[in-house]
Write an enzyme that holds these catalytic residues in place. Structure first.
Site, PDB file in Angstrom:
ATOM      1  N   SER A 116       0.802  -1.232   0.000  1.00  0.00           N
ATOM      2  CA  SER A 116       0.000   0.000   0.000  1.00  0.00           C
ATOM      3  C   SER A 116       0.832   1.278   0.000  1.00  0.00           C
ATOM      4  CB  SER A 116      -0.942   0.011   1.205  1.00  0.00           C
ATOM      5  OG  SER A 116      -1.982  -0.916   1.038  1.00  0.00           O
TER       6      SER A 116
ATOM      7  N   LYS B 190       0.393   3.495  -2.884  1.00  0.00           N
ATOM      8  CA  LYS B 190      -0.767   4.390  -2.964  1.00  0.00           C
ATOM      9  C   LYS B 190      -0.350   5.858  -2.915  1.00  0.00           C
ATOM     10  CE  LYS B 190      -4.089   1.099  -1.113  1.00  0.00           C
ATOM     11  NZ  LYS B 190      -4.584   0.422   0.066  1.00  0.00           N
TER      12      LYS B 190
ATOM     13  N   SER C 240      -6.545   3.778   3.926  1.00  0.00           N
ATOM     14  CA  SER C 240      -5.865   2.912   2.947  1.00  0.00           C
ATOM     15  C   SER C 240      -6.873   2.142   2.105  1.00  0.00           C
ATOM     16  CB  SER C 240      -4.904   1.935   3.648  1.00  0.00           C
ATOM     17  OG  SER C 240      -3.980   1.399   2.746  1.00  0.00           O
TER      18      SER C 240
END
Length: 384
Positions: free
Chosen positions: A59, A62, A124
């Protein structure tokens, strides 16, 4: 002829005696497989472990999805009040049905951009990322291609993206170095959005979720940025902290547990702030050295930098720092103010040599015929 001149020892004396360390910076280690500690102000990599090896970023990638959205907000392609639709694909692949990290947006609902941002930063949310990809590029595949292209534009030299979420894929890869470069870019170029990274919770659809960044709760100087975890990547984190006008960026990945990620992030930031310090060497416009001028109305011209010159290094590096000025001789008059004359070089162990251009701090006109003749005679007699 090239002339190199080492500056007087007073620079080393001036910088001595600030503090000492029991060991050198190079001797430090971490349980993380990949790590980078970067100085925000200069972009200098202070320390690293496998910093340029590709890894699964999970993540943490991101941050690149956010860069794309920040950029779209900046150029007016979207606004904070625009709404992104949660398609069936976004809901199944990244929403409540996916079992992955999500902001729990309802199927076929629309979510305003200001909430999408917090859904990505704080929660997230994979659904928020996919909705962003589809809104900006039509599909996640097209968005991933745009991410890779944009990444190269901002200096991510070793990153490839296949999706907007960081979901495991053999070709979805970044380096710790690239993640640090990306974090610095977000803080520097999008300061209006950066405070969101310090928000500790966000509620959407009646569900309150806390920020996953453990360093936010353990260290009050931390104000961002993003965590990541998959089986392929282990536990990772991109963090930034500011203490006494000094900001550091830390990237870790490949840790075995959430606790290790939390402990290492605080430990490494503490070490970084203790171990490295900015040293102001020369203010902009302050003479660094004087260079001889041939056939000029003045015999010398001051060499100055257009910008402040400061370096960040450990005490051990500082003790062995060498500062030199290099320029081509002879320097013939006339000389214009601001004319590039030479280079200031700074060298220290375990640090790439740094170079800064030096320019003329004033103008030197050419002498008349009589003055040039006298100067030539002086040179013949005295050799200077």
């Amino acid at each position: 002829m090239m002339r190199a001149k080492y500056l007087p020892v007073f620079l080393s004396v001036l910088l001595a005696g600030v503090f000492t360390l029991p060991r050198t910076a190079a001797a430090f280690d971490t349980a993380a497989e990949y790590a980078v500690l970067m100085d925000y102000e200069t972009g200098t990599i202070l320390w690293g472990k496998n910093p340029d090896e590709q890894m699964h970023p999970a993540s943490m990638s991101k941050l690149m999805t956010l860069e794309m959205l920040f950029n779209a907000l900046r150029d007016g392609t979207v606004s904070m009040d625009d709404e992104f639709k949660i398609s069936e694909y976004a809901w199944r692949a990244g929403g409540a049905a996916s079992g992955s990290s999500t902001m729990f947006a309802d199927l076929n609902s629309t979510v305003p951009v200001h909430a999408i941002l917090r859904g990505i930063i704080v929660q997230s949310g994979n659904d928020a990322c996919i909705a962003t990809a589809e809104a900006l590029s039509g599909s996640e595949a097209a968005f991933a291609e745009a991410m890779t292209e944009r990444g190269k534009e901002i200096g991510l030299t070793n990153s490839e993206f296949t999706n907007s979420t960081g979901w495991p894929h053999p070709d979805h890869l970044m380096t710790a170095h690239d993640l640090a470069v990306l974090a610095r870019h977000l803080i520097m170029d999008f300061p209006e959005y950066y405070p969101m990274f310090k928000e500790t919770d966000f509620t959407w659809n009646g569900i309150k979720q806390g920020n996953r960044n453990p360093a936010l709760y353990l260290d009050p100087s931390v104000d961002g940025l993003k965590t990541g975890h998959t089986e392929a990547s282990g536990y990772g984190l991109v963090a930034s902290a500011e203490r006494k006008d000094q900001r550091l960026i830390l990237v870790l990945n490949g840790l075995p547990s959430e606790k290790a990620r939390a402990d290492e992030s605080v430990r490494l930031l503490d070490w970084g702030f203790r171990s490295f310090k900015h040293y102001k060497l020369f203010a902009a416009g302050t003479p660094v050295d004087n260079a001889p001028v041939w056939e000029g109305t003045y015999e010398q011209v001051p060499l100055v930098s257009k910008n402040d010159i400061d370096v960040i290094m450990s005490p051990d590096q500082r003790k062995e720092m060498k500062v030199s000025v290099v320029y081509e001789t002879p320097i013939m008059a006339p000389v214009e103010t601001g004319q590039k004359i030479g280079t200031l070089k700074i060298e220290a162990p375990e640090m790439p040599m740094k170079e800064y251009p030096l320019v003329a701090g004033g103008a030197v006109e050419r002498q008349g015929i009589f003055g040039r003749a006298m100067g030539a005679l002086k040179h013949m007699i005295l050799g200077s």
